[in-house]
Design a protein around this motif. Structure first.
Motif, PDB file in Angstrom:
ATOM      1  N   UNK A  76       0.836  -1.203   0.000  1.00 63.84           N
ATOM      2  CA  UNK A  76       0.000   0.000   0.000  1.00 63.84           C
ATOM      3  C   UNK A  76       0.869   1.251   0.000  1.00 63.84           C
ATOM      4  N   UNK A  77       1.908   1.254   0.819  1.00 63.72           N
ATOM      5  CA  UNK A  77       2.796   2.419   0.863  1.00 63.72           C
ATOM      6  C   UNK A  77       3.448   2.654  -0.500  1.00 63.72           C
ATOM      7  N   UNK A  78       3.839   1.576  -1.173  1.00 65.45           N
ATOM      8  CA  UNK A  78       4.435   1.722  -2.500  1.00 65.45           C
ATOM      9  C   UNK A  78       3.445   2.369  -3.469  1.00 65.45           C
ATOM     10  N   UNK A  79       2.203   1.901  -3.455  1.00 65.79           N
ATOM     11  CA  UNK A  79       1.195   2.444  -4.362  1.00 65.79           C
ATOM     12  C   UNK A  79       0.806   3.879  -3.988  1.00 65.79           C
ATOM     13  N   UNK A  80       0.906   4.200  -2.718  1.00 64.36           N
ATOM     14  CA  UNK A  80       0.539   5.530  -2.236  1.00 64.36           C
ATOM     15  C   UNK A  80       1.650   6.554  -2.481  1.00 64.36           C
ATOM     16  N   UNK A  81       2.887   6.175  -2.186  1.00 63.54           N
ATOM     17  CA  UNK A  81       3.978   7.172  -2.204  1.00 63.54           C
ATOM     18  C   UNK A  81       5.112   6.830  -3.165  1.00 63.54           C
ATOM     19  N   UNK A  82       5.007   5.703  -3.858  1.00 63.50           N
ATOM     20  CA  UNK A  82       6.065   5.243  -4.779  1.00 63.50           C
ATOM     21  C   UNK A  82       7.400   5.057  -4.046  1.00 63.50           C
ATOM     22  N   UNK A  83       7.278   4.620  -2.804  1.00 69.29           N
ATOM     23  CA  UNK A  83       8.478   4.326  -2.013  1.00 69.29           C
ATOM     24  C   UNK A  83       8.104   3.283  -0.965  1.00 69.29           C
ATOM     25  N   UNK A  84       9.145   2.651  -0.401  1.00 69.51           N
ATOM     26  CA  UNK A  84       8.937   1.672   0.663  1.00 69.51           C
ATOM     27  C   UNK A  84       9.928   1.952   1.787  1.00 69.51           C
ATOM     28  N   UNK A  85       9.602   1.494   3.002  1.00 68.48           N
ATOM     29  CA  UNK A  85      10.592   1.599   4.083  1.00 68.48           C
ATOM     30  C   UNK A  85      11.805   0.754   3.728  1.00 68.48           C
TER      31      UNK A  85
END
Length: 182
Positions: free
Chosen positions: A92-101
């Motif tokens: 979800x974070x990838x799809x939301x912000x185009x980044x991952x922790x």
């Protein structure tokens, strides 16, 4: 073999549109054996990302280790409903912000340009209602939603599909004299 012949006519246009919509997520529903993985690969091979990686996710490895391998390409997640909620949160974070922790990077974040394609044979809506699937992730994945009905529900297309398979087999075995089935 041209995979489009195995896709229900009602879905063919949507599959072609998905290939041209280079970065939009794709969610493919259908029972086992309906060709969901083949459709995902066809979409990738007919997109602008075709020369770039096509990486298949493995549930036993953390997504944060796998996603960077698909940079600029496609990340394919078969049976997305089986992934743990913690991994769904990363997606979800990838799809939301185009980044991952990403702890190894200086700021703890890794920017990624990846197209996400997923499949499922489960009702993700039902899993979300039961708290087993991230509802916000489902909303993000539902950009291109393809439905693959089982062959048993597609009897009117059976001859076309059977002839397509026969054509592939005869080409592979160099048996051009076999052109029909009874």
């Amino acid at each position: 073999m041209e995979i489009l012949q195995f896709i229900p006519p009602s879905q063919r246009r949507l599959v072609s549109l998905a290939a041209n919509a280079d970065s939009a997520p794709v969610l493919i529903y259908g029972a086992s054996g309906t060709g969901k993985g083949s459709i995902a690969r066809w979409i990738h091979l007919n997109s602008k990302r075709s020369a770039l990686p096509f990486v298949t996710a493995h549930r036993n490895n953390p997504l944060s280790d796998q996603l960077p391998q698909a940079q600029e390409g496609t990340f394919f997640m078969p049976e997305i409903g089986s992934f743990p909620l913690s991994e769904q949160k990363i997606l979800f974070q990838l799809l939301e912000s185009h980044s991952i922790p990403y702890p190894a990077s200086p700021d703890g974040i890794l920017p990624l340009n990846i197209r996400i394609m997923t499949t499922t044979s489960q009702s993700l809506e039902g899993r979300a209602q039961g708290g087993l699937f991230n509802i916000k992730l489902l909303e993000k994945l539902n950009v291109f939603r393809l439905e693959m009905p089982p062959l048993a529900q597609r009897s009117d297309e059976f001859e076309e599909i059977a002839l397509g398979i026969l054509s592939e087999i005869t080409q592979e075995l160099q048996l051009s004299h076999i052109q029909k089935i009874s």
